[in-house]
Design a protein around this motif. Structure first.
Motif, PDB file in Angstrom:
ATOM      1  N   ARG A   1      38.149  45.979  36.441  1.00 24.59           N
ATOM      2  CA  ARG A   1      37.016  46.820  36.031  1.00 24.59           C
ATOM      3  C   ARG A   1      36.563  46.537  34.609  1.00 24.59           C
ATOM      4  NH1 ARG A   1      39.737  52.215  37.546  1.00 24.59           N
ATOM      5  NH2 ARG A   1      41.466  50.803  37.417  1.00 24.59           N
ATOM      6  N   ASP A   2      35.251  46.544  34.432  1.00 25.18           N
ATOM      7  CA  ASP A   2      34.605  46.430  33.126  1.00 25.18           C
ATOM      8  C   ASP A   2      34.991  45.158  32.357  1.00 25.18           C
ATOM      9  OD1 ASP A   2      33.307  48.895  33.520  1.00 25.18           O
ATOM     10  OD2 ASP A   2      35.040  49.979  32.739  1.00 25.18           O
ATOM     11  N   TYR A   3      35.413  44.121  33.049  1.00 21.14           N
ATOM     12  CA  TYR A   3      35.892  42.891  32.416  1.00 21.14           C
ATOM     13  C   TYR A   3      34.792  42.196  31.602  1.00 21.14           C
ATOM     14  CZ  TYR A   3      38.062  38.292  31.886  1.00 21.14           C
ATOM     15  OH  TYR A   3      38.583  37.135  31.378  1.00 21.14           O
ATOM     16  N   TRP A   4      33.648  41.942  32.223  1.00 19.48           N
ATOM     17  CA  TRP A   4      32.567  41.208  31.550  1.00 19.48           C
ATOM     18  C   TRP A   4      31.786  42.109  30.595  1.00 19.48           C
ATOM     19  CZ3 TRP A   4      33.667  36.394  32.475  1.00 19.48           C
ATOM     20  CH2 TRP A   4      34.170  35.998  33.709  1.00 19.48           C
ATOM     21  N   GLY A   5      31.838  43.407  30.850  1.00 17.54           N
ATOM     22  CA  GLY A   5      31.145  44.391  30.034  1.00 17.54           C
ATOM     23  C   GLY A   5      31.196  45.723  30.754  1.00 17.54           C
ATOM     24  N   PRO A   6      30.700  46.794  30.145  1.00 19.90           N
ATOM     25  CA  PRO A   6      30.713  48.099  30.801  1.00 19.90           C
ATOM     26  C   PRO A   6      30.002  48.036  32.163  1.00 19.90           C
ATOM     27  CG  PRO A   6      30.118  48.322  28.496  1.00 19.90           C
ATOM     28  CD  PRO A   6      30.127  46.850  28.793  1.00 19.90           C
ATOM     29  N   GLY A   7      30.726  48.412  33.195  1.00 22.29           N
ATOM     30  CA  GLY A   7      30.164  48.431  34.538  1.00 22.29           C
ATOM     31  C   GLY A   7      30.070  47.075  35.214  1.00 22.29           C
ATOM     32  N   ASP A   8      30.580  46.033  34.594  1.00 24.31           N
ATOM     33  CA  ASP A   8      30.515  44.679  35.170  1.00 24.31           C
ATOM     34  C   ASP A   8      31.929  44.158  35.399  1.00 24.31           C
ATOM     35  OD1 ASP A   8      29.792  42.157  36.023  1.00 24.31           O
ATOM     36  OD2 ASP A   8      28.761  41.594  34.171  1.00 24.31           O
ATOM     37  N   ASP A   9      32.396  44.347  36.626  1.00 20.02           N
ATOM     38  CA  ASP A   9      33.756  43.965  36.994  1.00 20.02           C
ATOM     39  C   ASP A   9      33.893  42.458  37.166  1.00 20.02           C
ATOM     40  OD1 ASP A   9      34.019  46.696  37.179  1.00 20.02           O
ATOM     41  OD2 ASP A   9      34.187  46.724  39.381  1.00 20.02           O
ATOM     42  N   LYS A  10      35.108  41.978  36.949  1.00 19.46           N
ATOM     43  CA  LYS A  10      35.464  40.600  37.280  1.00 19.46           C
ATOM     44  C   LYS A  10      36.035  40.616  38.696  1.00 19.46           C
ATOM     45  CE  LYS A  10      38.629  36.901  35.874  1.00 19.46           C
ATOM     46  NZ  LYS A  10      39.514  36.462  34.764  1.00 19.46           N
ATOM     47  N   ILE A  11      35.473  39.796  39.566  1.00 18.57           N
ATOM     48  CA  ILE A  11      35.959  39.669  40.934  1.00 18.57           C
ATOM     49  C   ILE A  11      36.655  38.320  41.046  1.00 18.57           C
ATOM     50  CG2 ILE A  11      35.360  39.688  43.394  1.00 18.57           C
ATOM     51  CD1 ILE A  11      34.563  42.264  41.907  1.00 18.57           C
ATOM     52  N   VAL A  12      37.888  38.319  41.523  1.00 19.20           N
ATOM     53  CA  VAL A  12      38.640  37.083  41.709  1.00 19.20           C
ATOM     54  C   VAL A  12      38.709  36.797  43.207  1.00 19.20           C
ATOM     55  CG1 VAL A  12      40.835  35.879  41.348  1.00 19.20           C
ATOM     56  CG2 VAL A  12      40.022  37.552  39.657  1.00 19.20           C
ATOM     57  N   PHE A  13      38.167  35.650  43.595  1.00 23.18           N
ATOM     58  CA  PHE A  13      38.252  35.178  44.980  1.00 23.18           C
ATOM     59  C   PHE A  13      39.383  34.175  45.091  1.00 23.18           C
ATOM     60  CE2 PHE A  13      33.987  36.892  45.007  1.00 23.18           C
ATOM     61  CZ  PHE A  13      33.901  37.447  46.271  1.00 23.18           C
ATOM     62  N   TRP A  14      40.005  34.110  46.269  1.00 18.22           N
ATOM     63  CA  TRP A  14      41.208  33.307  46.506  1.00 18.22           C
ATOM     64  C   TRP A  14      41.057  32.555  47.821  1.00 18.22           C
ATOM     65  CZ3 TRP A  14      44.417  33.399  50.722  1.00 18.22           C
ATOM     66  CH2 TRP A  14      45.682  32.837  50.597  1.00 18.22           C
ATOM     67  N   LYS A  15      41.590  31.330  47.849  1.00 15.34           N
ATOM     68  CA  LYS A  15      41.632  30.563  49.103  1.00 15.34           C
ATOM     69  C   LYS A  15      42.861  29.676  49.084  1.00 15.34           C
ATOM     70  CE  LYS A  15      38.848  27.706  52.153  1.00 15.34           C
ATOM     71  NZ  LYS A  15      37.563  27.003  52.299  1.00 15.34           N
ATOM     72  N   ALA A  16      43.601  29.683  50.184  1.00 18.09           N
ATOM     73  CA  ALA A  16      44.722  28.755  50.340  1.00 18.09           C
ATOM     74  C   ALA A  16      44.154  27.384  50.711  1.00 18.09           C
ATOM     75  CB  ALA A  16      45.682  29.241  51.434  1.00 18.09           C
TER      76      ALA A  16
END
Length: 152
Positions: free
Chosen positions: A136-151
């Protein structure tokens, strides 16, 4: 469409792609790619997409420090007038294949949770990536960082 490792002559065109997409300031690119081009650095990988002698996209990934075969795709950019034509998907597939061939296990990618990045998140899901984490709020207030994953 030809996808190949990036070379030093590509830098001006890669900067143009970065500039046109707004991915990051294009003046950062020469320093970012320098280790890959000059040192034979195997902990990073830059791929260039070329169509009819025109560079239309690129992909950049780095090995995650202190992991066993985990890489992070840090940049994927396609010229706006060429988006939606399979270039991004081809760059990702080529990156995955090269990493798989070197016995790597996992590829992650970070993106924004902002509404304007819904298309980006959908793209990664269509490429087989799973949302693995949200900060939550990683990039800025209200802008979450989403981490995508793939094997791989």
């Amino acid at each position: 469409m030809k996808i190949r490792p990036s070379v030093s002559n590509d830098i001006p065109s890669l900067q143009h792609v970065a500039e046109r997409t707004g991915l990051f300031p294009s003046d950062l690119l020469p320093d970012m790619i320098n280790g890959f081009l000059s040192d034979g650095d195997e902990s990073s990988l830059w791929l260039t997409c070329e169509e009819d002698s025109r560079i239309t996209g690129f992909c950049y990934a780095m090995e995650e420090t202190f992991t066993d075969g985990t890489w992070n795709m840090l940049a994927l950019a396609v010229l706006p007038d060429r988006q939606g034509n399979g270039i991004g998907r081809a760059l990702v597939a080529t990156l995955e294949e090269l990493l798989r061939d070197k016995h790597n296990r996992v590829l992650i990618v970070d993106t924004s949770g902002a509404g304007s990045f819904a298309g980006t998140r959908s793209f990664y899901q269509k490429c087989g990536y799973t949302e693995e984490a949200r900060i939550r709020d990683y990039w800025g207030p209200g802008d979450d960082k989403i981490v995508f994953w793939k094997a791989l």
